[in-house]
Design a protein around this motif. Sequence first.
Motif, PDB file in Angstrom:
ATOM      1  N   GLN A  43     -62.291   1.995  15.759  1.00 46.63           N
ATOM      2  CA  GLN A  43     -62.878   0.729  16.176  1.00 46.63           C
ATOM      3  C   GLN A  43     -62.210  -0.432  15.444  1.00 46.63           C
ATOM      4  O   GLN A  43     -61.850  -0.330  14.284  1.00 46.63           O
ATOM      5  CB  GLN A  43     -64.377   0.712  15.887  1.00 46.63           C
ATOM      6  CG  GLN A  43     -65.194   1.631  16.803  1.00 46.63           C
ATOM      7  CD  GLN A  43     -66.685   1.427  16.599  1.00 46.63           C
ATOM      8  OE1 GLN A  43     -67.126   1.001  15.541  1.00 46.63           O
ATOM      9  NE2 GLN A  43     -67.457   1.734  17.626  1.00 46.63           N
ATOM     10  N   THR A  44     -62.027  -1.529  16.150  1.00 48.74           N
ATOM     11  CA  THR A  44     -61.494  -2.745  15.540  1.00 48.74           C
ATOM     12  C   THR A  44     -62.498  -3.877  15.736  1.00 48.74           C
ATOM     13  O   THR A  44     -63.390  -3.800  16.583  1.00 48.74           O
ATOM     14  CB  THR A  44     -60.144  -3.141  16.163  1.00 48.74           C
ATOM     15  OG1 THR A  44     -60.344  -3.466  17.554  1.00 48.74           O
ATOM     16  CG2 THR A  44     -59.145  -2.004  16.057  1.00 48.74           C
TER      17      THR A  44
ATOM     18  N   GLU B 236     -58.758   7.592  11.406  1.00 51.02           N
ATOM     19  CA  GLU B 236     -58.691   6.243  10.858  1.00 51.02           C
ATOM     20  C   GLU B 236     -57.804   6.230   9.618  1.00 51.02           C
ATOM     21  O   GLU B 236     -58.131   6.853   8.608  1.00 51.02           O
ATOM     22  CB  GLU B 236     -60.098   5.761  10.515  1.00 51.02           C
ATOM     23  CG  GLU B 236     -60.177   4.292  10.200  1.00 51.02           C
ATOM     24  CD  GLU B 236     -61.608   3.798  10.161  1.00 51.02           C
ATOM     25  OE1 GLU B 236     -61.995   3.223   9.124  1.00 51.02           O
ATOM     26  OE2 GLU B 236     -62.347   4.002  11.147  1.00 51.02           O
ATOM     27  N   PRO B 237     -56.666   5.536   9.660  1.00 50.37           N
ATOM     28  CA  PRO B 237     -55.764   5.527   8.504  1.00 50.37           C
ATOM     29  C   PRO B 237     -56.375   4.800   7.312  1.00 50.37           C
ATOM     30  O   PRO B 237     -57.242   3.944   7.471  1.00 50.37           O
ATOM     31  CB  PRO B 237     -54.530   4.773   9.033  1.00 50.37           C
ATOM     32  CG  PRO B 237     -54.689   4.720  10.521  1.00 50.37           C
ATOM     33  CD  PRO B 237     -56.148   4.749  10.790  1.00 50.37           C
TER      34      PRO B 237
ATOM     35  N   PHE C 145     -58.296  -7.750  12.152  1.00 49.55           N
ATOM     36  CA  PHE C 145     -58.853  -6.954  13.249  1.00 49.55           C
ATOM     37  C   PHE C 145     -59.146  -5.529  12.800  1.00 49.55           C
ATOM     38  O   PHE C 145     -60.154  -4.936  13.195  1.00 49.55           O
ATOM     39  CB  PHE C 145     -57.888  -6.928  14.436  1.00 49.55           C
ATOM     40  CG  PHE C 145     -58.043  -8.081  15.381  1.00 49.55           C
ATOM     41  CD1 PHE C 145     -58.917  -8.009  16.458  1.00 49.55           C
ATOM     42  CD2 PHE C 145     -57.328  -9.245  15.200  1.00 49.55           C
ATOM     43  CE1 PHE C 145     -59.075  -9.065  17.331  1.00 49.55           C
ATOM     44  CE2 PHE C 145     -57.473 -10.322  16.063  1.00 49.55           C
ATOM     45  CZ  PHE C 145     -58.348 -10.230  17.137  1.00 49.55           C
ATOM     46  N   PHE C 146     -58.269  -4.949  11.956  1.00 47.82           N
ATOM     47  CA  PHE C 146     -58.450  -3.569  11.516  1.00 47.82           C
ATOM     48  C   PHE C 146     -59.431  -3.460  10.351  1.00 47.82           C
ATOM     49  O   PHE C 146     -60.003  -2.396  10.130  1.00 47.82           O
ATOM     50  CB  PHE C 146     -57.107  -2.967  11.089  1.00 47.82           C
ATOM     51  CG  PHE C 146     -56.057  -2.954  12.162  1.00 47.82           C
ATOM     52  CD1 PHE C 146     -56.396  -3.043  13.507  1.00 47.82           C
ATOM     53  CD2 PHE C 146     -54.714  -2.862  11.837  1.00 47.82           C
ATOM     54  CE1 PHE C 146     -55.422  -3.035  14.501  1.00 47.82           C
ATOM     55  CE2 PHE C 146     -53.734  -2.841  12.820  1.00 47.82           C
ATOM     56  CZ  PHE C 146     -54.084  -2.941  14.149  1.00 47.82           C
ATOM     57  N   ASP C 147     -59.593  -4.539   9.588  1.00 50.34           N
ATOM     58  CA  ASP C 147     -60.446  -4.543   8.397  1.00 50.34           C
ATOM     59  C   ASP C 147     -60.036  -3.424   7.439  1.00 50.34           C
ATOM     60  O   ASP C 147     -60.869  -2.715   6.886  1.00 50.34           O
ATOM     61  CB  ASP C 147     -61.919  -4.400   8.804  1.00 50.34           C
ATOM     62  CG  ASP C 147     -62.878  -4.771   7.676  1.00 50.34           C
ATOM     63  OD1 ASP C 147     -62.488  -5.600   6.828  1.00 50.34           O
ATOM     64  OD2 ASP C 147     -63.996  -4.223   7.629  1.00 50.34           O
ATOM     65  N   LYS C 148     -58.725  -3.301   7.249  1.00 49.14           N
ATOM     66  CA  LYS C 148     -58.149  -2.253   6.412  1.00 49.14           C
ATOM     67  C   LYS C 148     -57.030  -2.855   5.559  1.00 49.14           C
ATOM     68  O   LYS C 148     -56.458  -3.889   5.912  1.00 49.14           O
ATOM     69  CB  LYS C 148     -57.551  -1.143   7.289  1.00 49.14           C
ATOM     70  CG  LYS C 148     -58.570  -0.230   7.943  1.00 49.14           C
ATOM     71  CD  LYS C 148     -59.075   0.781   6.940  1.00 49.14           C
ATOM     72  CE  LYS C 148     -59.953   1.830   7.577  1.00 49.14           C
ATOM     73  NZ  LYS C 148     -60.399   2.816   6.581  1.00 49.14           N
ATOM     74  N   PRO C 149     -56.667  -2.195   4.459  1.00 51.68           N
ATOM     75  CA  PRO C 149     -55.481  -2.632   3.726  1.00 51.68           C
ATOM     76  C   PRO C 149     -54.266  -2.642   4.650  1.00 51.68           C
ATOM     77  O   PRO C 149     -53.969  -1.636   5.314  1.00 51.68           O
ATOM     78  CB  PRO C 149     -55.335  -1.575   2.620  1.00 51.68           C
ATOM     79  CG  PRO C 149     -56.726  -1.073   2.409  1.00 51.68           C
ATOM     80  CD  PRO C 149     -57.350  -1.070   3.771  1.00 51.68           C
TER      81      PRO C 149
ATOM     82  N   VAL D 103     -51.390  -5.746  22.141  1.00 52.08           N
ATOM     83  CA  VAL D 103     -50.942  -4.392  22.475  1.00 52.08           C
ATOM     84  C   VAL D 103     -51.018  -3.485  21.245  1.00 52.08           C
ATOM     85  O   VAL D 103     -51.300  -2.279  21.372  1.00 52.08           O
ATOM     86  CB  VAL D 103     -49.519  -4.423  23.083  1.00 52.08           C
ATOM     87  CG1 VAL D 103     -48.463  -4.759  22.046  1.00 52.08           C
ATOM     88  CG2 VAL D 103     -49.207  -3.099  23.765  1.00 52.08           C
ATOM     89  N   CYS D 104     -50.804  -4.042  20.045  1.00 53.94           N
ATOM     90  CA  CYS D 104     -50.950  -3.242  18.825  1.00 53.94           C
ATOM     91  C   CYS D 104     -52.399  -2.795  18.650  1.00 53.94           C
ATOM     92  O   CYS D 104     -52.672  -1.635  18.303  1.00 53.94           O
ATOM     93  CB  CYS D 104     -50.514  -4.043  17.604  1.00 53.94           C
ATOM     94  SG  CYS D 104     -48.754  -4.378  17.497  1.00 53.94           S
ATOM     95  N   ILE D 105     -53.322  -3.702  18.895  1.00 51.71           N
ATOM     96  CA  ILE D 105     -54.749  -3.371  18.781  1.00 51.71           C
ATOM     97  C   ILE D 105     -55.127  -2.305  19.804  1.00 51.71           C
ATOM     98  O   ILE D 105     -55.873  -1.360  19.504  1.00 51.71           O
ATOM     99  CB  ILE D 105     -55.596  -4.641  18.951  1.00 51.71           C
ATOM    100  CG1 ILE D 105     -55.363  -5.584  17.771  1.00 51.71           C
ATOM    101  CG2 ILE D 105     -57.079  -4.303  19.075  1.00 51.71           C
ATOM    102  CD1 ILE D 105     -55.911  -6.984  17.984  1.00 51.71           C
ATOM    103  N   ALA D 106     -54.601  -2.432  21.021  1.00 54.77           N
ATOM    104  CA  ALA D 106     -54.899  -1.445  22.067  1.00 54.77           C
ATOM    105  C   ALA D 106     -54.431  -0.047  21.651  1.00 54.77           C
ATOM    106  O   ALA D 106     -55.128   0.946  21.898  1.00 54.77           O
ATOM    107  CB  ALA D 106     -54.232  -1.864  23.377  1.00 54.77           C
ATOM    108  N   ALA D 107     -53.266   0.034  21.028  1.00 58.93           N
ATOM    109  CA  ALA D 107     -52.757   1.337  20.584  1.00 58.93           C
ATOM    110  C   ALA D 107     -53.583   1.889  19.423  1.00 58.93           C
ATOM    111  O   ALA D 107     -53.908   3.083  19.391  1.00 58.93           O
ATOM    112  CB  ALA D 107     -51.289   1.211  20.175  1.00 58.93           C
ATOM    113  N   VAL D 108     -53.962   1.030  18.480  1.00 61.88           N
ATOM    114  CA  VAL D 108     -54.751   1.471  17.324  1.00 61.88           C
ATOM    115  C   VAL D 108     -56.134   1.943  17.756  1.00 61.88           C
ATOM    116  O   VAL D 108     -56.686   2.902  17.197  1.00 61.88           O
ATOM    117  CB  VAL D 108     -54.841   0.337  16.279  1.00 61.88           C
ATOM    118  CG1 VAL D 108     -55.917   0.629  15.237  1.00 61.88           C
ATOM    119  CG2 VAL D 108     -53.495   0.143  15.605  1.00 61.88           C
TER     120      VAL D 108
END
Length: 256
Positions: free
Chosen positions: A2-3, A136-137, A162-166, A125-130
């Motif tokens: 999820q993003t 979850e990385p 968008f990813f809320d990740k490092p 498109v990056c968000i769509a692929a993730v």
Amino acid sequence: MQTKKLHNWNLSYAQAIALQKQFCERVQFVELKKQPQTIAGIDCALSKDKQRIISAVIVLRRKASCGKLQTSQKNLPGFGSASLRRDEWGPTQSSDFEIVETTEAIEKLTLPYIPGLLSFRESPVCIAAVEKLKNEPDAFLIDGQGIAHPRRFGLASHLGLFFDKPTIGCAKSRLTGTYEEPAPEKGSFSPLKDKNETIGAVVRTRGNVKPLFVSVGNKCLLEDAIKITLDCTTKYRIPEPTRLAHQLVSKLKLKA
């Protein structure tokens, strides 16, 4: 995976710039408490007809653990030329990584290339692929700028929110800032500065080869970004996550 849903993409040039100036304040500079074990690389390419944009994501798991970042400079925001010894970064062979998962996405190209606004062209498109990822990385390595951007909000920072990740920006060329060339040995780095502000690091990932431009995307410190970039670099200039993502997207480009 999820993003977050932060904004829509139907923006004018002026609105996009205003959004960058607003959202750069949301970037978090926090120390990583533990070394990421899974790292995703992302890369994009245009289709042969230049009408579509393709994104590939590859998630790697590190087989070897790495120690803490160790340099003679304790406060990197003001560091001069510094380096990490060979035994202070992690894997050095491609076999030190295993592929966990790959995903891809392709979308119609809706925005021309505008310097400083690349993230509005590539992020959707990056968000769509993730969002297709089942695993979850722990962190993301992006072929693009983080805060090493005129408005401190490049592709890696945009995706990082968008990813809320490092998230780490690892670009092949400089977009803004000045620097002194780091020493020729792998592991050497020097600050990338805009006036009196350190916005990134110029990192030698392979001896006697052009350096990379590393910066914080989100939820990490520059020290973390340098260490992870070197940990993910084998005998090539490009770190394995983004190198393999580039290989994958290049194959997809031939089929699109």
